[in-house]
Design a protein around this motif. Sequence first.
Motif, PDB file in Angstrom:
ATOM      1  N   GLN A 177       8.994 -20.573  -1.257  1.00  0.00           N
ATOM      2  CA  GLN A 177       8.737 -19.962  -2.714  1.00  0.00           C
ATOM      3  C   GLN A 177       7.611 -18.883  -2.438  1.00  0.00           C
ATOM      4  OE1 GLN A 177       9.435 -22.525  -2.306  1.00  0.00           O
ATOM      5  NE2 GLN A 177       7.431 -23.661  -2.970  1.00  0.00           N
ATOM      6  N   SER A 178       7.290 -17.957  -3.160  1.00  0.00           N
ATOM      7  CA  SER A 178       5.574 -17.351  -2.806  1.00  0.00           C
ATOM      8  C   SER A 178       5.828 -15.858  -1.406  1.00  0.00           C
ATOM      9  CB  SER A 178       4.716 -17.798  -2.938  1.00  0.00           C
ATOM     10  OG  SER A 178       4.735 -18.699  -2.132  1.00  0.00           O
ATOM     11  N   THR A 179       7.186 -16.253  -1.487  1.00  0.00           N
ATOM     12  CA  THR A 179       7.718 -15.090  -0.098  1.00  0.00           C
ATOM     13  C   THR A 179       8.684 -14.208  -1.112  1.00  0.00           C
ATOM     14  OG1 THR A 179       8.127 -16.690   1.265  1.00  0.00           O
ATOM     15  CG2 THR A 179       9.030 -14.800   1.915  1.00  0.00           C
ATOM     16  N   TYR A 180       7.811 -12.656  -0.004  1.00  0.00           N
ATOM     17  CA  TYR A 180       7.893 -11.239  -0.530  1.00  0.00           C
ATOM     18  C   TYR A 180       8.980 -10.487   0.547  1.00  0.00           C
ATOM     19  CZ  TYR A 180       4.244 -10.457  -3.353  1.00  0.00           C
ATOM     20  OH  TYR A 180       3.722 -10.448  -4.852  1.00  0.00           O
ATOM     21  N   VAL A 181       9.955  -9.597   0.812  1.00  0.00           N
ATOM     22  CA  VAL A 181      10.637  -9.433   1.809  1.00  0.00           C
ATOM     23  C   VAL A 181      10.827  -7.672   1.251  1.00  0.00           C
ATOM     24  CG1 VAL A 181      12.814  -8.670   2.586  1.00  0.00           C
ATOM     25  CG2 VAL A 181      12.082 -10.733   2.096  1.00  0.00           C
ATOM     26  N   LEU A 182      10.429  -7.034   1.656  1.00  0.00           N
ATOM     27  CA  LEU A 182      10.150  -5.572   1.872  1.00  0.00           C
ATOM     28  C   LEU A 182      11.233  -4.729   2.547  1.00  0.00           C
ATOM     29  CD1 LEU A 182       7.429  -6.356   0.402  1.00  0.00           C
ATOM     30  CD2 LEU A 182       6.458  -4.386   1.753  1.00  0.00           C
ATOM     31  N   LEU A 183      11.848  -4.279   1.890  1.00  0.00           N
ATOM     32  CA  LEU A 183      12.801  -3.176   2.916  1.00  0.00           C
ATOM     33  C   LEU A 183      12.682  -1.780   2.361  1.00  0.00           C
ATOM     34  CD1 LEU A 183      16.013  -4.578   1.161  1.00  0.00           C
ATOM     35  CD2 LEU A 183      15.358  -5.835   2.917  1.00  0.00           C
ATOM     36  N   ASP A 184      12.998  -1.047   3.653  1.00  0.00           N
ATOM     37  CA  ASP A 184      12.434   0.453   3.997  1.00  0.00           C
ATOM     38  C   ASP A 184      13.775   1.086   2.117  1.00  0.00           C
ATOM     39  OD1 ASP A 184      14.950   1.027   4.950  1.00  0.00           O
ATOM     40  OD2 ASP A 184      13.750   1.533   7.304  1.00  0.00           O
ATOM     41  N   LYS A 185      13.837   1.897   2.651  1.00  0.00           N
ATOM     42  CA  LYS A 185      14.457   2.833   2.423  1.00  0.00           C
ATOM     43  C   LYS A 185      16.620   3.120   2.627  1.00  0.00           C
ATOM     44  CE  LYS A 185      13.742   7.299   4.356  1.00  0.00           C
ATOM     45  NZ  LYS A 185      15.122   8.029   5.020  1.00  0.00           N
ATOM     46  N   ASP A 186      16.467   2.731   4.072  1.00  0.00           N
ATOM     47  CA  ASP A 186      17.910   2.702   4.438  1.00  0.00           C
ATOM     48  C   ASP A 186      17.508   1.198   4.264  1.00  0.00           C
ATOM     49  OD1 ASP A 186      17.782   5.422   5.046  1.00  0.00           O
ATOM     50  OD2 ASP A 186      16.220   4.988   6.565  1.00  0.00           O
ATOM     51  N   GLY A 187      17.635   0.277   3.896  1.00  0.00           N
ATOM     52  CA  GLY A 187      17.621  -1.534   3.036  1.00  0.00           C
ATOM     53  C   GLY A 187      17.710  -2.003   4.811  1.00  0.00           C
ATOM     54  N   LYS A 188      16.452  -1.670   5.638  1.00  0.00           N
ATOM     55  CA  LYS A 188      16.152  -2.416   6.893  1.00  0.00           C
ATOM     56  C   LYS A 188      15.390  -2.806   6.361  1.00  0.00           C
ATOM     57  CE  LYS A 188      14.304  -2.184  11.158  1.00  0.00           C
ATOM     58  NZ  LYS A 188      12.985  -0.921  11.780  1.00  0.00           N
ATOM     59  N   THR A 189      14.949  -4.211   7.057  1.00  0.00           N
ATOM     60  CA  THR A 189      13.553  -5.559   6.629  1.00  0.00           C
ATOM     61  C   THR A 189      12.599  -5.132   7.130  1.00  0.00           C
ATOM     62  OG1 THR A 189      14.998  -7.194   6.096  1.00  0.00           O
ATOM     63  CG2 THR A 189      12.894  -7.746   6.463  1.00  0.00           C
ATOM     64  N   VAL A 190      11.442  -4.225   6.908  1.00  0.00           N
ATOM     65  CA  VAL A 190       9.987  -4.270   7.372  1.00  0.00           C
ATOM     66  C   VAL A 190       8.845  -4.824   7.078  1.00  0.00           C
ATOM     67  CG1 VAL A 190      10.737  -2.327   7.589  1.00  0.00           C
ATOM     68  CG2 VAL A 190       9.225  -3.115   5.594  1.00  0.00           C
ATOM     69  N   PHE A 191       9.505  -5.868   6.417  1.00  0.00           N
ATOM     70  CA  PHE A 191       8.157  -7.169   6.245  1.00  0.00           C
ATOM     71  C   PHE A 191       8.982  -8.360   5.524  1.00  0.00           C
ATOM     72  CE2 PHE A 191       5.241  -9.495   3.785  1.00  0.00           C
ATOM     73  CZ  PHE A 191       4.251  -9.856   4.441  1.00  0.00           C
ATOM     74  N   THR A 192       8.296  -9.526   5.361  1.00  0.00           N
ATOM     75  CA  THR A 192       9.055 -10.714   5.525  1.00  0.00           C
ATOM     76  C   THR A 192       7.468 -11.987   5.318  1.00  0.00           C
ATOM     77  OG1 THR A 192      11.021 -10.871   5.365  1.00  0.00           O
ATOM     78  CG2 THR A 192      10.304 -13.030   5.125  1.00  0.00           C
ATOM     79  N   GLY A 193       6.759 -12.066   3.994  1.00  0.00           N
ATOM     80  CA  GLY A 193       5.945 -12.981   4.360  1.00  0.00           C
ATOM     81  C   GLY A 193       5.067 -13.154   3.190  1.00  0.00           C
ATOM     82  N   ASN A 194       4.164 -14.059   3.065  1.00  0.00           N
ATOM     83  CA  ASN A 194       3.465 -14.228   1.493  1.00  0.00           C
ATOM     84  C   ASN A 194       2.081 -13.795   1.759  1.00  0.00           C
ATOM     85  OD1 ASN A 194       0.757 -15.851   0.417  1.00  0.00           O
ATOM     86  ND2 ASN A 194       2.830 -16.627  -0.317  1.00  0.00           N
ATOM     87  N   LEU A 195       1.979 -12.981   0.400  1.00  0.00           N
ATOM     88  CA  LEU A 195       1.191 -12.167   0.625  1.00  0.00           C
ATOM     89  C   LEU A 195       0.276 -12.799  -0.588  1.00  0.00           C
ATOM     90  CD1 LEU A 195       2.811  -8.830  -0.155  1.00  0.00           C
ATOM     91  CD2 LEU A 195       0.742  -9.626   1.330  1.00  0.00           C
ATOM     92  N   PRO A 196      -1.041 -14.073  -0.623  1.00  0.00           N
ATOM     93  CA  PRO A 196      -1.894 -14.507  -1.566  1.00  0.00           C
ATOM     94  C   PRO A 196      -2.606 -14.087  -3.076  1.00  0.00           C
ATOM     95  CG  PRO A 196      -2.576 -15.483   0.505  1.00  0.00           C
ATOM     96  CD  PRO A 196      -1.810 -13.920   0.893  1.00  0.00           C
ATOM     97  N   ALA A 197      -2.093 -14.004  -3.754  1.00  0.00           N
ATOM     98  CA  ALA A 197      -1.997 -12.776  -5.613  1.00  0.00           C
ATOM     99  C   ALA A 197      -1.485 -12.031  -5.258  1.00  0.00           C
ATOM    100  CB  ALA A 197      -3.517 -13.788  -5.270  1.00  0.00           C
ATOM    101  N   GLY A 198      -0.396 -11.191  -4.426  1.00  0.00           N
ATOM    102  CA  GLY A 198       0.361 -10.249  -4.467  1.00  0.00           C
ATOM    103  C   GLY A 198      -0.902  -9.287  -3.655  1.00  0.00           C
ATOM    104  N   LYS A 199      -1.679  -9.833  -3.147  1.00  0.00           N
ATOM    105  CA  LYS A 199      -3.289  -8.614  -2.438  1.00  0.00           C
ATOM    106  C   LYS A 199      -2.445  -8.031  -0.792  1.00  0.00           C
ATOM    107  CE  LYS A 199      -5.319  -9.656  -5.529  1.00  0.00           C
ATOM    108  NZ  LYS A 199      -5.982  -9.349  -7.061  1.00  0.00           N
ATOM    109  N   GLY A 200      -2.158  -6.774  -1.436  1.00  0.00           N
ATOM    110  CA  GLY A 200      -1.822  -5.765   0.402  1.00  0.00           C
ATOM    111  C   GLY A 200      -0.173  -5.094  -0.542  1.00  0.00           C
ATOM    112  N   LEU A 201       0.445  -5.904  -1.266  1.00  0.00           N
ATOM    113  CA  LEU A 201       1.254  -5.450  -2.107  1.00  0.00           C
ATOM    114  C   LEU A 201       1.159  -3.865  -2.044  1.00  0.00           C
ATOM    115  CD1 LEU A 201       4.610  -6.187  -2.325  1.00  0.00           C
ATOM    116  CD2 LEU A 201       4.040  -6.999  -4.516  1.00  0.00           C
ATOM    117  N   ALA A 202       0.888  -3.556  -2.393  1.00  0.00           N
ATOM    118  CA  ALA A 202       0.441  -2.433  -3.671  1.00  0.00           C
ATOM    119  C   ALA A 202       0.723  -1.037  -2.092  1.00  0.00           C
ATOM    120  CB  ALA A 202       0.267  -1.287  -4.452  1.00  0.00           C
TER     121      ALA A 202
END
Length: 190
Positions: A157-182
């Motif tokens: 848990q506490s994992t982010y998966v970012l997908l581009d507009k085409d649904g391709k995974t471009v990042f999978t990982g932890n961002l402590p306190a969500g820093k860097g998500l924006a």
Amino acid sequence: MRARVLATLLLTVTALTLAGCGTDTDEPASGGTPVPSGSGAAGTPSRTSDADAATAPDSLRFTGSTVDGRPFDGATLAGKPTVLWFWAPWCPKCRAQAAETAKVAEDFAGKANIVGVAGLDKPTAMKDFVASTKVDGFPNLSDEPGEIWRKFEISEQSTYVLLDKDGKTVFTGNLPAGKGLADKVGELIG
């Protein structure tokens, strides 16, 4: 067959439980590395038609229910960058990520999809987490059986998966306190 499915689920839950609340680093979780990508709705996507679902990328072909019991179709996320935030109600690191995740959902509304995917607990605890952390401005799915977690190969848990507009995974990982998500979402929408 049923015994094999139950054994797999038990092993997954055990591994997730032993993983604790993730790591303290912002390094990508195993199985994922940051990859630059291209452009894109927070809010509550609705059901899609069969035609829309057929054109959605494989990564977005999943269904579930929100923590308040509404049906959810991942195909509704197609065409915009998407953040899937995998969290557990009892996880302090997830709780620490909540405010930043909600802010990113608000800031990028209409340009990117933000979806929480709760697991490792019961629906009541998931609802309580959403209410107490004020992450009700975007869909949060109840994935008690872990189907979406397995689809995206999430092992903690506490994992982010970012997908581009085409649904391709471009990042999978932890961002402590969500820093860097924006910043990561900003790069995806251009």
